[in-house]
Design a protein around this motif. Structure first.
Motif, PDB file in Angstrom:
ATOM      1  N   ALA A  95       0.831  -1.218   0.000  1.00  0.00           N
ATOM      2  CA  ALA A  95       0.000   0.000   0.000  1.00  0.00           C
ATOM      3  C   ALA A  95       0.855   1.254   0.000  1.00  0.00           C
ATOM      4  N   ASP A  96       2.183   1.076  -0.127  1.00  0.00           N
ATOM      5  CA  ASP A  96       3.139   2.178  -0.227  1.00  0.00           C
ATOM      6  C   ASP A  96       3.374   2.875   1.108  1.00  0.00           C
ATOM      7  N   ALA A  97       3.379   2.078   2.189  1.00  0.00           N
ATOM      8  CA  ALA A  97       3.815   2.643   3.471  1.00  0.00           C
ATOM      9  C   ALA A  97       5.287   3.009   3.354  1.00  0.00           C
ATOM     10  N   ARG A  98       5.701   4.061   4.031  1.00  0.00           N
ATOM     11  CA  ARG A  98       7.099   4.462   3.944  1.00  0.00           C
ATOM     12  C   ARG A  98       8.015   3.441   4.590  1.00  0.00           C
ATOM     13  N   VAL A  99       7.644   2.996   5.794  1.00  0.00           N
ATOM     14  CA  VAL A  99       8.443   2.001   6.491  1.00  0.00           C
ATOM     15  C   VAL A  99       7.565   1.381   7.567  1.00  0.00           C
ATOM     16  N   VAL A 100       7.873   0.116   7.912  1.00  0.00           N
ATOM     17  CA  VAL A 100       7.117  -0.603   8.925  1.00  0.00           C
ATOM     18  C   VAL A 100       8.066  -1.012  10.037  1.00  0.00           C
ATOM     19  N   GLY A 101       7.672  -0.756  11.273  1.00  0.00           N
ATOM     20  CA  GLY A 101       8.459  -1.166  12.415  1.00  0.00           C
ATOM     21  C   GLY A 101       7.659  -2.099  13.305  1.00  0.00           C
ATOM     22  N   PHE A 102       8.354  -3.078  13.894  1.00  0.00           N
ATOM     23  CA  PHE A 102       7.700  -4.051  14.767  1.00  0.00           C
ATOM     24  C   PHE A 102       8.071  -3.773  16.215  1.00  0.00           C
ATOM     25  N   ASP A 103       7.066  -3.397  17.003  1.00  0.00           N
ATOM     26  CA  ASP A 103       7.242  -3.294  18.448  1.00  0.00           C
ATOM     27  C   ASP A 103       6.957  -4.639  19.116  1.00  0.00           C
ATOM     28  N   ILE A 104       6.629  -5.656  18.289  1.00  0.00           N
ATOM     29  CA  ILE A 104       6.403  -7.017  18.775  1.00  0.00           C
ATOM     30  C   ILE A 104       7.635  -7.844  18.424  1.00  0.00           C
ATOM     31  N   VAL A 105       8.132  -8.595  19.391  1.00  0.00           N
ATOM     32  CA  VAL A 105       9.271  -9.477  19.140  1.00  0.00           C
ATOM     33  C   VAL A 105       8.796 -10.925  19.253  1.00  0.00           C
ATOM     34  N   PHE A 106       9.061 -11.713  18.191  1.00  0.00           N
ATOM     35  CA  PHE A 106       8.787 -13.152  18.220  1.00  0.00           C
ATOM     36  C   PHE A 106      10.123 -13.856  18.385  1.00  0.00           C
ATOM     37  N   PRO A 107      10.537 -14.117  19.637  1.00  0.00           N
ATOM     38  CA  PRO A 107      11.869 -14.688  19.855  1.00  0.00           C
ATOM     39  C   PRO A 107      11.966 -16.175  19.506  1.00  0.00           C
ATOM     40  N   ALA A 108      10.859 -16.810  19.212  1.00  0.00           N
ATOM     41  CA  ALA A 108      10.871 -18.245  18.898  1.00  0.00           C
ATOM     42  C   ALA A 108       9.916 -18.500  17.747  1.00  0.00           C
ATOM     43  N   SER A 109      10.046 -19.676  17.157  1.00  0.00           N
ATOM     44  CA  SER A 109       9.182 -20.088  16.051  1.00  0.00           C
ATOM     45  C   SER A 109       8.547 -21.419  16.398  1.00  0.00           C
ATOM     46  N   ILE A 110       7.323 -21.616  15.953  1.00  0.00           N
ATOM     47  CA  ILE A 110       6.650 -22.898  16.207  1.00  0.00           C
ATOM     48  C   ILE A 110       7.396 -24.036  15.535  1.00  0.00           C
ATOM     49  N   GLU A 111       8.207 -23.715  14.513  1.00  0.00           N
ATOM     50  CA  GLU A 111       8.988 -24.742  13.825  1.00  0.00           C
ATOM     51  C   GLU A 111      10.118 -25.257  14.710  1.00  0.00           C
ATOM     52  N   GLN A 112      10.426 -24.530  15.783  1.00  0.00           N
ATOM     53  CA  GLN A 112      11.498 -24.946  16.683  1.00  0.00           C
ATOM     54  C   GLN A 112      10.978 -25.728  17.880  1.00  0.00           C
ATOM     55  N   PRO A 162      16.028 -16.761  15.065  1.00  0.00           N
ATOM     56  CA  PRO A 162      17.150 -16.760  14.109  1.00  0.00           C
ATOM     57  C   PRO A 162      16.715 -16.655  12.659  1.00  0.00           C
ATOM     58  N   ALA A 163      15.670 -17.411  12.268  1.00  0.00           N
ATOM     59  CA  ALA A 163      15.246 -17.375  10.865  1.00  0.00           C
ATOM     60  C   ALA A 163      14.774 -15.977  10.479  1.00  0.00           C
ATOM     61  N   GLN A 164      14.130 -15.255  11.428  1.00  0.00           N
ATOM     62  CA  GLN A 164      13.671 -13.899  11.134  1.00  0.00           C
ATOM     63  C   GLN A 164      14.868 -12.972  10.952  1.00  0.00           C
ATOM     64  N   ARG A 165      15.895 -13.135  11.765  1.00  0.00           N
ATOM     65  CA  ARG A 165      17.074 -12.288  11.654  1.00  0.00           C
ATOM     66  C   ARG A 165      17.756 -12.493  10.310  1.00  0.00           C
ATOM     67  N   VAL A 166      17.795 -13.771   9.872  1.00  0.00           N
ATOM     68  CA  VAL A 166      18.394 -14.050   8.566  1.00  0.00           C
ATOM     69  C   VAL A 166      17.564 -13.428   7.458  1.00  0.00           C
TER      70      VAL A 166
END
Length: 718
Positions: A95-112, A162-166
């Motif tokens: 939708a052409d947002a300038r930038v998106v920031g996440f104040d939510i941190v997902f430190p783990a994944s259900i895949e782990q 980790p996967a999100q950081r990559v």
């Protein structure tokens, strides 16, 4: 109003300085934060919001209570929401947002997940579950439109999985979400930079603002920060003071559940309408998670995702959130982004400025407390405090956070200290001196003595004054008929009444000599109109005596008094011996006033003034010339006049009498004694001076004087 003496100036200065320095010291810095809180609330409640929420550079997408209650999220853990979060993220970016920031941190994944599920861990059975989410992150990061958040915490930071950081390219697109709390655990400012490893990294808000303007932030060698050439104001190094609005709708807030439903609806236009050109922050809006107390704690409002809806209806009225002092952390970062993009970061005066303001407030309060009575001083200081508070609230509109509590407490401390000084030292000595000399010196003399901060001493000065002499006619014969006690009571009543009138007209009673009063006008207090004041006092004394003669206070005695007035240069000051002296007046002008008082008995008048006094009264009174006389001890004759009344108050009878007298006096001086006698005879029955001149005219008509005769009456006595 009081006046300062040297020691008072020193005491008041010390009180003001100490009060200001104490309440501007670093130990009381939390007070400065309270000032910001109060001013934020006052500005909002009195002046309303500064900005239209529709113009907010940032918007917030929140996981709220409605999201947890809406399928498919109801009953499922947030780790299972990543695919839907990725879908909404992609729609926002597209939708052409300038930038998106996440104040939510997902430190783990259900895949782990290592939880057993059958003969294999649950994570292995859900391999690829986050693939769409990671693709959404990677795509947004590749376009420079995504910043994930992390929380720095010594050796155990809270970071994305980790996967999100990559997916986002590691540290290039991850920024710290840490906030800064003052000693009272209130968030009022946000760090601009963090050190990660050995490198300085912008905060989440600074990074989002920088990407929105398309320029990287610059940290100067002096520690200041520039964004697109603008130096961010920072009284506390490496921080920005947050300019919170009041209420809860200053940043448009969208429910994540509604946006997910909007995607199912296929309404991409809704996303473009509300997110194009915006900085978008994902966060939570929950009752217990990630909440902070901020400087808007006295100006919060009921929270909710009240931005326009796309698919889901808003929660019902029964779901309205209560007003709480804390706010979700995502709004802290959204406010910081707005402040940076609007260049609206709050400015603070700094240590030197805050100290100057506190000392200034204390100085004003100390001066008011010293010069005014305690009650008036308190009311004045409260009034000034209200005005200053209003001005400070207005200053907040223009981005300036003026200290309020510290200077206010400094003013109160200075008021208390100054009042204490007055009670213990300044006023105590003043009260003692006034009590000691009140019955002996004029109030003006005491004031001058106190202003000079020294006891009275011998010495005087030449001043232009008007001298007032009065005496009771026939006092000796009256005194013979009264007991000593009755005489004292009668005299006290008379002298008190006359003294009150003299002092009310600005005169100073020099002394009492038996039944006589000696007063001076024009000293010790300066009075340019001292002659006019003296004549006014004489007329009022005459009027008051007429009233007293009709009262029981005078015990049936009807008395008359005689008043003499003369103006001129006189020596005034403390005159006497080294051990005993009096503030008095001495000169030939004083002697003449005394002679004029005595001259009244020859003419049968009650008030007589010299032509010098008359000439200085202007047109304030109506006079008649009585005669030219030569008093004992003077060679030159003196013209004497009698005041008839104040200008505009002369009766027709008085005017006619004065005109007839003037006619007779002119005839007399022209040696036409027969005509003079006839003129005086017309009013002699009601006017004692006319009766006197009639007899003199008749005598001279019967035995005309020689050619060297002059129309001057020589007084044989005093």
């Amino acid at each position: 109003m009081r006046r300062f003496r040297k020691r008072d100036v020193l005491a008041v200065t010390l009180v003001a300085m100490l009060s200001g320095l104490v309440f501007a010291s670093p130990l009381l810095d939390p007070l400065a934060g309270v000032s910001v809180d109060l001013l934020t609330a006052l500005r909002f409640h009195l002046l309303g919001p500064r900005h239209d929420p529709a113009t907010s550079p940032s918007v917030v997408v929140v996981i709220d209570e409605q999201t947890f209650q809406t399928p498919p999220f109801a009953g499922s853990p947030t780790l299972a929401w990543t695919r839907e979060i990725g879908r909404v993220l992609t729609a926002v970016v597209e939708a052409d947002a300038r930038v998106v920031g996440f104040d939510i941190v997902f430190p783990a994944s259900i895949e782990q997940s290592e939880i057993p599920f059958g003969d294999a861990p649950l994570g292995s059975r859900l391999r690829g579950f986050d693939r769409d989410f990671l693709r959404a992150l990677a795509g947004a990061a590749r376009d420079g439109k995504l910043v994930l958040g992390e929380v720095l915490h010594h050796a155990n930071p809270v970071r994305p999985a980790p996967a999100q950081r990559v997916a986002v390219g590691h540290g290039a697109n991850i920024r710290a979400l840490n906030t800064h709390a003052d000693p009272d655990d209130v968030v009022r400012r946000l760090p601009l930079w963090f050190t990660v490893g050995d490198r300085p990294m912008p905060s989440m808000a600074l990074e989002l603002a920088a990407r929105a303007v398309g320029e990287a932030p610059v940290r100067d060698p002096d520690g200041s920060t520039r964004l697109a050439g603008w130096r961010i104001p920072a009284a506390v190094p490496n921080t920005q003071m947050l300019a919170f609005e009041g209420g809860a709708d200053d940043v448009p807030t969208f429910s994540f559940a509604d946006l997910r439903a909007c995607l199912d609806k296929g309404d991409t236009a809704f996303f473009r309408q509300h997110f194009a050109g915006k900085v978008v922050l994902f966060g939570t809006l929950l009752d217990i998670e990630d909440r902070k107390v901020t400087s808007k704690r006295f100006a919060t409002g009921p929270e909710g995702a009240r931005a326009p809806r796309c698919a889901l209806p808003p929660p019902g009225a029964d779901a309205e959130a209560p007003v709480r002092r804390s706010i979700p952390g995502v709004y802290i970062h959204a406010t910081a982004v707005n402040d940076l993009l609007r260049r609206d970061v709050l400015r603070e005066p700094g240590r030197i400025g805050a100290t100057a303001i506190a000392v200034g407030a204390a100085s004003v309060a100390a001066v008011a407390a010293f010069l005014l009575s305690p009650l008036v001083a308190v009311l004045t200081i409260v009034g000034l405090g209200v005005l200053v508070t209003g001005a400070a609230a207005i200053a907040m509109l223009y981005g300036f956070a003026c200290p309020l509590v510290g200077p206010g407490l400094a003013a109160l401390a200075a008021t208390g200290g100054t009042v204490g000084w007055r009670l213990v030292a300044a006023d105590r000595e003043d009260r003692f001196l006034r009590r000691s000399f009140a019955l002996y010196l004029a109030p003006q003399v005491i004031d001058r003595m106190l202003d000079a901060d020294e006891p009275p001493a011998l010495g005087g000065e030449m001043r232009d004054v008007t001298v007032f002499f009065s005496d009771i006619a026939g006092f000796s014969s009256i005194a013979e008929t009264m007991t000593p006690q009755a005489l004292v009571a009668w005299m006290n009543a008379y002298l008190s009444e006359m003294t009150d009138i003299i002092e009310a007209c600005g005169g100073y009673v020099d002394k009492y000599i038996g039944d006589s009063i000696v007063a001076v006008f024009g000293a010790p207090a300066n009075d340019p109109d001292h002659a006019r004041s003296a004549v006014t006092a004489a007329l009022r004394c005459r009027e008051r005596l007429a009233v007293l003669n009709e009262t029981a206070a005078f015990q049936g005695h009807r008395i008359a008094h005689r008043i003499g007035l003369n103006s001129g240069e006189a020596l005034v000051g403390n005159i006497g011996s080294r051990r005993r002296f009096n503030y008095t007046v001495m000169s030939d002008a004083v002697n003449l006033a005394s002679r004029l008082e005595g001259a009244n008995k020859y003419f049968g008048t009650s008030i007589m003034a010299s032509e010098t006094t008359v000439g200085r009264t202007g047109d304030a009174f109506v006079w008649r010339e009585l005669d030219a006389i030569r008093v004992k001890g003077r060679v030159q004759p003196v013209k004497i006049l009698e005041p008839i009344a104040e200008a505009g108050r002369v009766t027709p009878a008085q005017a006619a009498c004065a005109a007839t007298y003037a006619e007779g006096l002119a005839r007399f001086r022209a040696r036409d004694f027969a005509a003079a006698s006839a003129a005086f005879d017309r009013i002699a029955a009601v006017d004692p001076p006319a009766a006197l001149f009639r007899e003199r005219a008749r005598a001279l008509a019967a035995q005309p004087p020689g050619p060297d005769w002059e129309p001057v009456f020589t007084l044989e006595g005093k």
